[in-house]
Design a protein around this motif. Sequence first.
Motif, PDB file in Angstrom:
ATOM      1  N   PRO A 115       0.823  -1.211   0.000  1.00  0.00           N
ATOM      2  CA  PRO A 115       0.000   0.000   0.000  1.00  0.00           C
ATOM      3  C   PRO A 115       0.857   1.262   0.000  1.00  0.00           C
ATOM      4  CG  PRO A 115      -0.750  -1.561   1.680  1.00  0.00           C
ATOM      5  CD  PRO A 115       0.564  -2.052   1.181  1.00  0.00           C
ATOM      6  N   THR A 116       0.562   2.192  -0.879  1.00  0.00           N
ATOM      7  CA  THR A 116       1.361   3.421  -0.944  1.00  0.00           C
ATOM      8  C   THR A 116       1.264   4.228   0.338  1.00  0.00           C
ATOM      9  OG1 THR A 116      -0.483   4.583  -2.004  1.00  0.00           O
ATOM     10  CG2 THR A 116       1.150   3.557  -3.449  1.00  0.00           C
ATOM     11  N   TYR A 117       0.156   4.094   1.071  1.00  0.00           N
ATOM     12  CA  TYR A 117       0.003   4.876   2.301  1.00  0.00           C
ATOM     13  C   TYR A 117       0.840   4.335   3.451  1.00  0.00           C
ATOM     14  CZ  TYR A 117      -3.690   1.295   2.837  1.00  0.00           C
ATOM     15  OH  TYR A 117      -4.404   0.121   2.877  1.00  0.00           O
ATOM     16  N   SER A 118       1.603   3.250   3.219  1.00  0.00           N
ATOM     17  CA  SER A 118       2.530   2.754   4.239  1.00  0.00           C
ATOM     18  C   SER A 118       3.971   3.165   3.950  1.00  0.00           C
ATOM     19  CB  SER A 118       2.444   1.221   4.321  1.00  0.00           C
ATOM     20  OG  SER A 118       2.920   0.614   3.125  1.00  0.00           O
ATOM     21  N   HIS A 119       4.225   3.843   2.836  1.00  0.00           N
ATOM     22  CA  HIS A 119       5.598   4.066   2.392  1.00  0.00           C
ATOM     23  C   HIS A 119       6.357   5.094   3.215  1.00  0.00           C
ATOM     24  CE1 HIS A 119       4.811   2.368  -1.927  1.00  0.00           C
ATOM     25  NE2 HIS A 119       4.742   1.456  -0.976  1.00  0.00           N
ATOM     26  N   GLY A 120       5.674   5.975   3.909  1.00  0.00           N
ATOM     27  CA  GLY A 120       6.378   6.997   4.670  1.00  0.00           C
ATOM     28  C   GLY A 120       6.419   6.762   6.156  1.00  0.00           C
ATOM     29  N   ALA A 121       6.044   5.568   6.605  1.00  0.00           N
ATOM     30  CA  ALA A 121       5.837   5.348   8.033  1.00  0.00           C
ATOM     31  C   ALA A 121       7.098   4.974   8.801  1.00  0.00           C
ATOM     32  CB  ALA A 121       4.789   4.250   8.241  1.00  0.00           C
ATOM     33  N   ASN A 122       8.188   4.626   8.115  1.00  0.00           N
ATOM     34  CA  ASN A 122       9.361   4.117   8.820  1.00  0.00           C
ATOM     35  C   ASN A 122      10.606   4.951   8.584  1.00  0.00           C
ATOM     36  OD1 ASN A 122       8.855   1.202  10.106  1.00  0.00           O
ATOM     37  ND2 ASN A 122       7.563   1.410   8.283  1.00  0.00           N
ATOM     38  N   PHE A 123      10.423   6.229   8.309  1.00  0.00           N
ATOM     39  CA  PHE A 123      11.552   7.084   7.987  1.00  0.00           C
ATOM     40  C   PHE A 123      12.112   7.721   9.262  1.00  0.00           C
ATOM     41  CE2 PHE A 123      13.631   8.166   4.143  1.00  0.00           C
ATOM     42  CZ  PHE A 123      14.316   9.347   4.379  1.00  0.00           C
ATOM     43  N   PHE A 124      12.508   6.900  10.219  1.00  0.00           N
ATOM     44  CA  PHE A 124      13.183   7.376  11.427  1.00  0.00           C
ATOM     45  C   PHE A 124      14.144   6.297  11.897  1.00  0.00           C
ATOM     46  CE2 PHE A 124       9.363   5.197  12.795  1.00  0.00           C
ATOM     47  CZ  PHE A 124       9.748   4.455  13.908  1.00  0.00           C
TER      48      PHE A 124
ATOM     49  N   ALA B 100      27.130   1.259  19.476  1.00  0.00           N
ATOM     50  CA  ALA B 100      25.820   1.756  19.056  1.00  0.00           C
ATOM     51  C   ALA B 100      25.800   3.269  18.958  1.00  0.00           C
ATOM     52  CB  ALA B 100      24.753   1.303  20.040  1.00  0.00           C
ATOM     53  N   ARG B 101      24.924   3.764  18.079  1.00  0.00           N
ATOM     54  CA  ARG B 101      24.634   5.191  18.047  1.00  0.00           C
ATOM     55  C   ARG B 101      23.344   5.413  18.810  1.00  0.00           C
ATOM     56  NH1 ARG B 101      22.449   9.578  13.683  1.00  0.00           N
ATOM     57  NH2 ARG B 101      22.644  11.306  15.130  1.00  0.00           N
ATOM     58  N   GLN B 102      23.445   6.062  19.956  1.00  0.00           N
ATOM     59  CA  GLN B 102      22.299   6.390  20.774  1.00  0.00           C
ATOM     60  C   GLN B 102      22.156   7.902  20.810  1.00  0.00           C
ATOM     61  OE1 GLN B 102      22.062   3.033  24.069  1.00  0.00           O
ATOM     62  NE2 GLN B 102      23.979   4.141  24.270  1.00  0.00           N
ATOM     63  N   TYR B 103      20.950   8.379  20.710  1.00  0.00           N
ATOM     64  CA  TYR B 103      20.803   9.825  20.555  1.00  0.00           C
ATOM     65  C   TYR B 103      19.428  10.292  21.005  1.00  0.00           C
ATOM     66  CZ  TYR B 103      18.118   8.606  16.375  1.00  0.00           C
ATOM     67  OH  TYR B 103      17.182   8.082  15.520  1.00  0.00           O
ATOM     68  N   ILE B 104      19.365  11.591  21.261  1.00  0.00           N
ATOM     69  CA  ILE B 104      18.104  12.312  21.425  1.00  0.00           C
ATOM     70  C   ILE B 104      18.192  13.543  20.525  1.00  0.00           C
ATOM     71  CG2 ILE B 104      16.606  13.606  22.991  1.00  0.00           C
ATOM     72  CD1 ILE B 104      17.618  11.889  25.276  1.00  0.00           C
TER      73      ILE B 104
ATOM     74  N   ARG C 236      17.363  -2.639  20.844  1.00  0.00           N
ATOM     75  CA  ARG C 236      17.353  -1.215  20.484  1.00  0.00           C
ATOM     76  C   ARG C 236      15.909  -0.740  20.448  1.00  0.00           C
ATOM     77  NH1 ARG C 236      20.929   2.402  18.218  1.00  0.00           N
ATOM     78  NH2 ARG C 236      20.018   4.165  17.060  1.00  0.00           N
ATOM     79  N   ALA C 237      15.664   0.417  21.019  1.00  0.00           N
ATOM     80  CA  ALA C 237      14.343   1.036  20.977  1.00  0.00           C
ATOM     81  C   ALA C 237      14.488   2.440  20.406  1.00  0.00           C
ATOM     82  CB  ALA C 237      13.731   1.097  22.376  1.00  0.00           C
ATOM     83  N   SER C 238      13.576   2.812  19.509  1.00  0.00           N
ATOM     84  CA  SER C 238      13.631   4.142  18.899  1.00  0.00           C
ATOM     85  C   SER C 238      12.218   4.663  18.729  1.00  0.00           C
ATOM     86  CB  SER C 238      14.356   4.098  17.554  1.00  0.00           C
ATOM     87  OG  SER C 238      13.705   3.212  16.657  1.00  0.00           O
ATOM     88  N   GLY C 239      12.123   5.973  18.652  1.00  0.00           N
ATOM     89  CA  GLY C 239      10.808   6.577  18.477  1.00  0.00           C
ATOM     90  C   GLY C 239      10.924   7.946  17.846  1.00  0.00           C
TER      91      GLY C 239
ATOM     92  N   ARG D  56       3.517   9.853  14.967  1.00  0.00           N
ATOM     93  CA  ARG D  56       4.078   9.160  16.113  1.00  0.00           C
ATOM     94  C   ARG D  56       4.503   7.772  15.670  1.00  0.00           C
ATOM     95  NH1 ARG D  56      -0.578  11.219  16.888  1.00  0.00           N
ATOM     96  NH2 ARG D  56      -1.736   9.275  17.101  1.00  0.00           N
ATOM     97  N   GLY D  57       5.766   7.462  15.847  1.00  0.00           N
ATOM     98  CA  GLY D  57       6.263   6.153  15.435  1.00  0.00           C
ATOM     99  C   GLY D  57       7.229   5.584  16.444  1.00  0.00           C
ATOM    100  N   GLY D  58       7.250   4.275  16.553  1.00  0.00           N
ATOM    101  CA  GLY D  58       8.175   3.607  17.464  1.00  0.00           C
ATOM    102  C   GLY D  58       8.639   2.280  16.880  1.00  0.00           C
ATOM    103  N   ARG D  59       9.824   1.855  17.307  1.00  0.00           N
ATOM    104  CA  ARG D  59      10.368   0.587  16.817  1.00  0.00           C
ATOM    105  C   ARG D  59      11.167  -0.087  17.925  1.00  0.00           C
ATOM    106  NH1 ARG D  59      13.233   2.459  12.977  1.00  0.00           N
ATOM    107  NH2 ARG D  59      11.530   2.427  11.462  1.00  0.00           N
ATOM    108  N   VAL D  60      11.022  -1.385  18.025  1.00  0.00           N
ATOM    109  CA  VAL D  60      11.838  -2.200  18.922  1.00  0.00           C
ATOM    110  C   VAL D  60      12.563  -3.228  18.058  1.00  0.00           C
ATOM    111  CG1 VAL D  60      11.844  -3.853  20.809  1.00  0.00           C
ATOM    112  CG2 VAL D  60      10.310  -1.888  20.901  1.00  0.00           C
TER     113      VAL D  60
END
Length: 776
Positions: free
Chosen positions: A87-96, A134-138, A166-169, A193-197
């Motif tokens: 789905p094209t509407y999922s293409h921008g959801a993981n750009f972090f 690891a690269r950890q950042y805020i 690793r956890a990111s958001g 709002r996005g998050g990843r484990v």
Amino acid sequence: MLVTAQKRSQSTQDIPVAVTGLGGDALEKLGFDNANDIGAQVPNMQVSGAYGEVQPIFAIRGVSMSDYSSNQASPIGVYVDEAYLGPTYSHGANFFDVERLEVLRGPQGTLYGKNTTGGAINIITRTPGFDGEARQYIKAGIGSFNAHSLEAAAETELVPGSLSLRASGSLKKHDGWMEIKGQSRNGAESDFRGGRVALNWLINDRWDAALKLSSAKSDGSSTTPKGMGRTDVRGLDPNGTGYINYTGYDRPQNLDFHETEANRSGALTTHTDLAVLTLNYNADNYTLTSVSAFLDADYYQEQDTDGGPTGLLEIIWASDSQSYSQDLRITSNLEGRFNFIAGLYYGYEELYMQNAYYIFRDLPDPRVVIAKPDAASDAPFLLDVGEIIQRMSTEKESAAAYTQLRFDVTAAFGIDIGLRYTQDRNTMPYLNLSRYRDDGTPVGTWLPGNSTGVDNGWLRIPLSPGALVDIIANPSSVTAVTAGGYTHGPFTLDSAPELNAKEKEWTGKIGADYRFDESWMVYTSISRGYRAGSFNGGVYYEERPLATAYAAPEYITAYEIGAKADLLNGQMRLNTAAFYYDYTDQQFINVVGISNFLENAGASSIAGLETELWLRATERLTFQVGLGYLQTEYSELTLANTETLGDPSDQVDLSGNELISAPKINFNLSVDYDLLVTDSGYLSVNANTSYQDEQWFSAYNDQYGYDEIRQDAYWLLNGRLGWYTNDGSYSISMWGKNLLDKEYHVYALNLQASFGFDEYIAGEPRSYGVEVSWNF
């Protein structure tokens, strides 16, 4: 730079493929914060954000997507950690928390398979490591339009040397840059709002596994279109511009480029959940890899399509999809002259779509039928059409076997041979198109139930302009005129007959490359790719057989020659390619009146050149340049003449026209200069600019009333000034995008036949902000 574009880790300079790789640090310095920014640094690539930041539409080398229906797949395959996103509407959801971005240009029919006729985009997110690397950042920022953002990532070893986490958001929000006069909410708002484990498990010396779970939600608002009236009433309206839409709206000339008077522009929301499990068995001479993925994505958008304050055409788009895929492959690592990749792939997707079309909630303007008498046949029905609700479900199943063989004939000369066989099964188990009153009361059903043999919302009847003016003055009399005139049958939620399509396709590649020395390589290839067929996701009113309800697959046979060079002792890198595409059965949507036709062009051709240059001129000064050239043409294309009120039998020959979203010249330049260098850090400026030549948004080009469905050539200028510590502990940056505040459109659509206007969606205006990043 190391990439995995060929399913194994290699330098971009060692693979005979046109690929652009950008690491996470480069993405940050160039100010990339969403997928819409990608095209600025890749030659012969355009990205349209017509439907918001989370739904980018990609075009590569003139291969693009014109269909806005949510069931249609892009010809540019998008992958996150090797998981295909349909789905094209999922293409921008993981750009972090991105480790790197890879853009492959040209058909990728062997290793990636279907829906990559134009190329593929790989988004590789960060995987937790070991030994404290690891690269950890805020990272936090504020900016124009009340923008504020926060992104963070951290990781730890749960079992030292064996299991890491690793956890990111990411949180991003701004108030929107499309002002809607008289409304409290702007268009093009963003609230992401996005998050990843991510888990990385070194099971033993042979086995390793990575599991990534991502969830993202965007609660923004639709990018409100601008409606420009194209119905000529200059002889009847001396006070306005002389052009109106069918409800009489005349867009005021005092409105700014990023202002509208829309009355029903609303939410644009997407929700995407993605799980990817990658499992490797690492033997001495080969690696077995399994990539399992599950995607759940949904989409909702309230769009005031007419872009004005009257109730002419308003649409609510909604879609929900679930898909899963399994890729199992073996990658050899032999010491001889031969290596290979071979694999099996299976994918399944089911998607449900429900769209609501609100048409003529306000009365037609009497001036329309005086100035355009042919409209009199339709207008009585438009007074009473109400709401059209389209419900549709589709299922896509794909299975493939593939291999790519590598023969190093000599130390300098190599040959690649790739072959893929794919079986697709596309099913449309449910389709219902029904008519409702504006208050939601059911009236009747077109599909199933229309037995008139007329693929239109109503039967056309002779009516004089004078009679229509009387009806508009007395709307209660419309019932007598339209009684029996609609083509629908009794109301039902039953489905039209199920349709099935099966496809069996061979794709692949033959390529050769020669390395003169460690610095120079030339290559050539012939490759073939295809985009799978698709059911028409637009509105139509009569049961169609498979031949007209389903667009056949599109194909590209690509011929390419290129060179890659590292020069001046590694201070300069030059990559260039020339290509020719034989493009057949290109799919695109054609709007005819209030009907939609997903059609295939007979044939077209694309020829082009592209060059990428990276140069470290001094220790402080670096240049990056991209240049693309395209020559495109439809050699066989016949479409309906939309100036004849949507009569599909009136066909026009459009051969010789240019392809859509295919500017002849595109250029990008990025300059980095360290203004101040100290023992503790350095002050650096980045300026980057991109140029897009004139382009068309429609295959009609400037014919048959489409002369305004285009975008003139334009430049965009961006910049970033930042202080970076030598130990990488923190940075502070000021940034700006579209610094010259260039006004341009990213999308346009001709809706003159039944609504009397053209629709435009503006590109983003100037924006700026400050960003602080702390690395630990």
